[in-house]
Design a protein around this motif. Structure first.
Motif, PDB file in Angstrom:
ATOM      1  N   ILE A  40      48.028  41.022  40.198  1.00  0.00           N
ATOM      2  CA  ILE A  40      47.265  42.063  39.507  1.00  0.00           C
ATOM      3  C   ILE A  40      47.371  41.853  37.993  1.00  0.00           C
ATOM      4  O   ILE A  40      48.379  41.385  37.494  1.00  0.00           O
ATOM      5  N   GLY A  41      46.298  42.176  37.319  1.00  0.00           N
ATOM      6  CA  GLY A  41      46.238  41.927  35.889  1.00  0.00           C
ATOM      7  C   GLY A  41      45.411  40.708  35.540  1.00  0.00           C
ATOM      8  O   GLY A  41      44.989  40.534  34.393  1.00  0.00           O
ATOM      9  N   ALA A  42      45.176  39.828  36.528  1.00  0.00           N
ATOM     10  CA  ALA A  42      44.334  38.664  36.285  1.00  0.00           C
ATOM     11  C   ALA A  42      42.870  39.106  36.146  1.00  0.00           C
ATOM     12  O   ALA A  42      42.465  40.132  36.697  1.00  0.00           O
ATOM     13  N   LYS A  43      42.071  38.344  35.415  1.00  0.00           N
ATOM     14  CA  LYS A  43      40.664  38.685  35.220  1.00  0.00           C
ATOM     15  C   LYS A  43      39.891  38.515  36.526  1.00  0.00           C
ATOM     16  O   LYS A  43      40.043  37.515  37.222  1.00  0.00           O
ATOM     17  N   ALA A  44      39.046  39.501  36.817  1.00  0.00           N
ATOM     18  CA  ALA A  44      38.253  39.444  38.042  1.00  0.00           C
ATOM     19  C   ALA A  44      37.370  38.205  38.076  1.00  0.00           C
ATOM     20  O   ALA A  44      37.196  37.577  39.129  1.00  0.00           O
ATOM     21  N   THR A  45      36.801  37.836  36.932  1.00  0.00           N
ATOM     22  CA  THR A  45      35.938  36.649  36.892  1.00  0.00           C
ATOM     23  C   THR A  45      36.704  35.396  37.278  1.00  0.00           C
ATOM     24  O   THR A  45      36.181  34.537  37.998  1.00  0.00           O
ATOM     25  N   GLU A  46      37.952  35.292  36.819  1.00  0.00           N
ATOM     26  CA  GLU A  46      38.752  34.107  37.133  1.00  0.00           C
ATOM     27  C   GLU A  46      39.144  34.082  38.606  1.00  0.00           C
ATOM     28  O   GLU A  46      39.190  33.009  39.232  1.00  0.00           O
ATOM     29  N   ILE A  47      39.432  35.261  39.168  1.00  0.00           N
ATOM     30  CA  ILE A  47      39.772  35.326  40.592  1.00  0.00           C
ATOM     31  C   ILE A  47      38.571  34.926  41.436  1.00  0.00           C
ATOM     32  O   ILE A  47      38.687  34.122  42.375  1.00  0.00           O
ATOM     33  N   VAL A  48      37.400  35.471  41.102  1.00  0.00           N
ATOM     34  CA  VAL A  48      36.197  35.137  41.867  1.00  0.00           C
ATOM     35  C   VAL A  48      35.864  33.655  41.739  1.00  0.00           C
ATOM     36  O   VAL A  48      35.506  32.991  42.729  1.00  0.00           O
ATOM     37  N   GLU A  49      35.997  33.108  40.554  1.00  0.00           N
ATOM     38  CA  GLU A  49      35.735  31.681  40.361  1.00  0.00           C
ATOM     39  C   GLU A  49      36.664  30.838  41.224  1.00  0.00           C
ATOM     40  O   GLU A  49      36.240  29.858  41.848  1.00  0.00           O
ATOM     41  N   ARG A  50      37.938  31.231  41.270  1.00  0.00           N
ATOM     42  CA  ARG A  50      38.901  30.478  42.081  1.00  0.00           C
ATOM     43  C   ARG A  50      38.577  30.604  43.563  1.00  0.00           C
ATOM     44  O   ARG A  50      38.649  29.623  44.312  1.00  0.00           O
ATOM     45  N   ILE A  51      38.215  31.809  43.993  1.00  0.00           N
ATOM     46  CA  ILE A  51      37.851  32.006  45.401  1.00  0.00           C
ATOM     47  C   ILE A  51      36.670  31.110  45.781  1.00  0.00           C
ATOM     48  O   ILE A  51      36.688  30.417  46.804  1.00  0.00           O
ATOM     49  N   LEU A  52      35.651  31.097  44.944  1.00  0.00           N
ATOM     50  CA  LEU A  52      34.451  30.326  45.268  1.00  0.00           C
ATOM     51  C   LEU A  52      34.673  28.823  45.163  1.00  0.00           C
ATOM     52  O   LEU A  52      33.905  28.038  45.737  1.00  0.00           O
ATOM     53  N   SER A  53      35.733  28.414  44.467  1.00  0.00           N
ATOM     54  CA  SER A  53      36.015  26.976  44.378  1.00  0.00           C
ATOM     55  C   SER A  53      36.372  26.390  45.731  1.00  0.00           C
ATOM     56  O   SER A  53      36.277  25.172  45.934  1.00  0.00           O
ATOM     57  N   TYR A  54      36.773  27.265  46.678  1.00  0.00           N
ATOM     58  CA  TYR A  54      37.094  26.790  48.030  1.00  0.00           C
ATOM     59  C   TYR A  54      35.878  26.816  48.959  1.00  0.00           C
ATOM     60  O   TYR A  54      35.990  26.413  50.119  1.00  0.00           O
ATOM     61  N   SER A  55      34.745  27.320  48.461  1.00  0.00           N
ATOM     62  CA  SER A  55      33.506  27.419  49.257  1.00  0.00           C
ATOM     63  C   SER A  55      33.725  28.084  50.614  1.00  0.00           C
ATOM     64  O   SER A  55      33.322  27.562  51.661  1.00  0.00           O
ATOM     65  N   PRO A  56      34.361  29.253  50.634  1.00  0.00           N
ATOM     66  CA  PRO A  56      34.636  29.902  51.923  1.00  0.00           C
ATOM     67  C   PRO A  56      33.407  30.590  52.487  1.00  0.00           C
ATOM     68  O   PRO A  56      32.520  31.039  51.757  1.00  0.00           O
ATOM     69  N   LYS A  57      33.357  30.698  53.809  1.00  0.00           N
ATOM     70  CA  LYS A  57      32.345  31.512  54.468  1.00  0.00           C
ATOM     71  C   LYS A  57      32.835  32.954  54.659  1.00  0.00           C
ATOM     72  O   LYS A  57      32.038  33.886  54.673  1.00  0.00           O
ATOM     73  N   ILE A  58      34.157  33.082  54.818  1.00  0.00           N
ATOM     74  CA  ILE A  58      34.786  34.390  55.019  1.00  0.00           C
ATOM     75  C   ILE A  58      35.959  34.516  54.051  1.00  0.00           C
ATOM     76  O   ILE A  58      36.746  33.568  53.909  1.00  0.00           O
ATOM     77  N   VAL A  59      36.083  35.670  53.402  1.00  0.00           N
ATOM     78  CA  VAL A  59      37.259  35.944  52.584  1.00  0.00           C
ATOM     79  C   VAL A  59      37.911  37.221  53.106  1.00  0.00           C
ATOM     80  O   VAL A  59      37.273  38.274  53.175  1.00  0.00           O
ATOM     81  N   ALA A  72      38.802  46.062  44.309  1.00  0.00           N
ATOM     82  CA  ALA A  72      37.429  46.573  44.425  1.00  0.00           C
ATOM     83  C   ALA A  72      36.516  45.910  43.395  1.00  0.00           C
ATOM     84  O   ALA A  72      35.361  45.580  43.686  1.00  0.00           O
ATOM     85  N   LYS A  73      37.028  45.693  42.189  1.00  0.00           N
ATOM     86  CA  LYS A  73      36.249  45.007  41.152  1.00  0.00           C
ATOM     87  C   LYS A  73      35.969  43.562  41.563  1.00  0.00           C
ATOM     88  O   LYS A  73      34.868  43.046  41.350  1.00  0.00           O
ATOM     89  N   VAL A  74      36.977  42.915  42.142  1.00  0.00           N
ATOM     90  CA  VAL A  74      36.807  41.529  42.579  1.00  0.00           C
ATOM     91  C   VAL A  74      35.762  41.443  43.687  1.00  0.00           C
ATOM     92  O   VAL A  74      34.869  40.581  43.666  1.00  0.00           O
ATOM     93  N   VAL A  75      35.858  42.351  44.673  1.00  0.00           N
ATOM     94  CA  VAL A  75      34.910  42.330  45.793  1.00  0.00           C
ATOM     95  C   VAL A  75      33.500  42.617  45.297  1.00  0.00           C
ATOM     96  O   VAL A  75      32.531  41.952  45.714  1.00  0.00           O
ATOM     97  N   ALA A  76      33.349  43.586  44.382  1.00  0.00           N
ATOM     98  CA  ALA A  76      32.017  43.903  43.852  1.00  0.00           C
ATOM     99  C   ALA A  76      31.408  42.694  43.161  1.00  0.00           C
ATOM    100  O   ALA A  76      30.216  42.378  43.344  1.00  0.00           O
ATOM    101  N   MET A  77      32.203  41.998  42.376  1.00  0.00           N
ATOM    102  CA  MET A  77      31.705  40.819  41.658  1.00  0.00           C
ATOM    103  C   MET A  77      31.388  39.677  42.623  1.00  0.00           C
ATOM    104  O   MET A  77      30.356  38.994  42.498  1.00  0.00           O
ATOM    105  N   LEU A  78      32.285  39.484  43.592  1.00  0.00           N
ATOM    106  CA  LEU A  78      32.078  38.414  44.565  1.00  0.00           C
ATOM    107  C   LEU A  78      30.776  38.618  45.339  1.00  0.00           C
ATOM    108  O   LEU A  78      29.992  37.674  45.533  1.00  0.00           O
ATOM    109  N   LYS A  79      30.499  39.848  45.760  1.00  0.00           N
ATOM    110  CA  LYS A  79      29.295  40.114  46.532  1.00  0.00           C
ATOM    111  C   LYS A  79      28.030  39.986  45.675  1.00  0.00           C
ATOM    112  O   LYS A  79      26.944  39.723  46.201  1.00  0.00           O
TER     113      LYS A  79
END
Length: 490
Positions: A40-59, A72-79
């Motif tokens: 917690i405390g990490a930037k949502a943009t950086e978390i989403v970027e890292r998540i998408l770097s794995y090209s997942p179908k399901i998170v 919630a901020k991370v999920v909103a941005m990811l979607k």
């Protein structure tokens, strides 16, 4: 890689046991699954970027009271940036009052309760069909023997740098209404031989810090003794490379056989967390907490006087029926038992807990945002509750830090709660701060306060100097191993 398991931990040193259970039980999907933790405390943009770097179908996100808002901020941005990625939520925060939550509206699916079986099943249906029609899925609780243990999934880096969470059992037979475990029917143990074999494997890989998350470690004394003997054997075989174990104890259940085992542990090897929560019998009855207060007090006294265990004892302010005066009485009683730490907590209304039944009768008002801390009730108004919150914060800085071992008894005198509350009020009035108070400033403020209470300037400064120069509290005269020091600091 098709599936990413992730969560936002409170700290880097906290490794997610829940996600590792899910990964261990993915079956045929395990090879397509990866685990990636954030803090917690990490930037949502950086978390989403890292998540998408794995090209997942399901998170799959693990949702807890401490991370729900940031997640919630991370999920909103990811979607928004990758709407094709399927988001599955699980964890205690989304397992109750599910439909009321904004994060649930953002997600595709939610699993409530146990996820060991239901999450891999849901993922298989998402990936291979038929597509699940229901958004919310009640987690199926499998037989304990069918749950694969996750401890081999702790990496070498985890073992070297992080707290390893382990559990010999799940659930709790008690019904304390402020706790989510009140919803459990009982406690369910894992097969002990299998569990200890996993602990042996961790030990052989270099693990020396073990934090048990069992709610009732000493419920079954035979099991407790076998687990403690495992650690005693390691200590005897390698006294220069000690293990450190943390357990949560039921306070009024400490038979002689368990005392004999505890007494064998050397200093710096054992920590107990004990939840007293309240010494008020009427409050205990209101929140369905069964506790023999005299036995609990006698056991804490024995542990502090007759064992080398580090004692961390919890109290909760704000429970229904608990006034400031009755809480103060309990606090003073606990202080007299001399535990090493008193954790002064403020009541939180965890989603799903039965404490909600007292809301109207006792005028319980909670913060609508996580962690849902109580703001006021019919016995404690908002301003007084904020004074208690500040007390708790300053108590951590002064008392639980261990930095004021010689000064603290002088500060508290014969009325610990009342005198520390007066100090807390004064400190806030003179700093207008509860966080980011530098140690040097805190020391100076304590010295100033003692002078306002009649102590001479030289005497106050000499008293503080004895602590500030590095003198340690009596309970810590023997230096703790580096691993224990790291655990206590966490």
């Amino acid at each position: 890689m098709s599936i990413l398991l992730t969560t936002l931990n409170a700290r880097y040193t906290h490794a997610s046991l829940g996600l590792r259970y899910l990964l261990a039980n993915m079956g045929e999907l395990q090879e397509q699954t990866r685990l990636q933790e954030f803090v917690i405390g990490a930037k949502a943009t950086e978390i989403v970027e890292r998540i998408l770097s794995y090209s997942p179908k399901i998170v799959g996100f693990g949702i807890y009271i401490w991370n729900v808002e940031e997640t919630a901020k991370v999920v909103a941005m990811l979607k928004r940036v990758a709407p094709q990625v399927v988001v599955v939520l699980g964890g205690p925060e989304v397992s109750h009052e599910t439909n009321e939550q904004e994060i649930v509206k953002l997600a595709d699916y939610v699993i409530t309760g146990w996820g060991d079986v239901t999450f891999p099943k849901l993922c298989g249906e998402i990936l291979h069909g038929p597509k699940p029609l229901m958004k919310v899925h009640a987690g199926v609780q499998p037989p304990m023997a069918e749950i694969k243990l996750p401890y081999s999934l702790y990496s070498d880096d985890d073992i070297k740098n992080r707290t390893l969470y382990v559990e010999a059992s799940r659930g709790c037979p008690f019904k304390c209404e402020f706790c989510l475990s009140a919803l459990d029917k009982t406690a369910w143990p894992f097969a002990l031989d299998n569990f200890l074999a996993e602990m042996e494997s961790l030990y052989q890989r270099g693990a020396r810090l073990f934090k048990f998350v069992d709610r009732t470690f000493n419920l079954n004394i035979k099991t407790s003794l076998k687990i403690m003997q495992f650690f005693l054997d390691k200590l005897e075989a390698n006294p220069d490379d000690p293990v450190y174990a943390h357990f949560e104890l039921v306070p009024d259940h400490l038979p002689d056989a368990l005392k004999e085992g505890i007494a064998k542990f050397p200093q710096g090897a054992l920590q107990f967390e004990i939840g007293i929560q309240s010494f008020n019998p009427e409050v205990q009855m209101l929140v369905s907490r069964k506790q023999d207060n005299q036995k609990a007090a006698d056991n804490i006294r024995w542990l502090t006087k007759q064992s080398h265990a580090h004692m961390h004892v919890d109290l909760i302010a704000g429970l229904p029926g608990e006034t400031v005066d009755s809480f103060a009485e309990g606090f003073n009683k606990l202080w007299a038992l001399e535990p090493h730490e008193i954790q002064f907590g403020i009541l939180k209304r965890l989603r799903g807990t039965p404490i909600i039944r007292h809301t109207q009768e006792f005028g319980m008002v909670y913060d609508p945002y996580a962690p849902y801390t109580i703001l006021a009730n019919k016995d404690i108004d908002f301003s007084t509750m904020q004074r208690l919150v500040r007390f708790a914060r300053y108590w951590d800085l002064v008392a639980n830090s261990g930095r004021f071992a010689h000064t603290l008894p002088v500060l508290l005198g014969d009325a610990p709660f009342q005198r520390f509350m007066a100090f807390s009020d004064w400190l806030y009035a003179n700093t207008d701060a509860t966080h980011r108070i530098a140690l040097e400033r805190l020391v100076a403020m304590v010295a100033r306060y003692l002078q306002t209470q009649g102590m001479g300037k030289e005497e106050a400064e000499a008293l503080l100097a004895s602590d500030y120069a590095g003198a340690k509290p009596k309970a810590a005269e023997t230096p703790a191993p580096k691993r224990q020091a790291r655990r206590l600091a966490a």
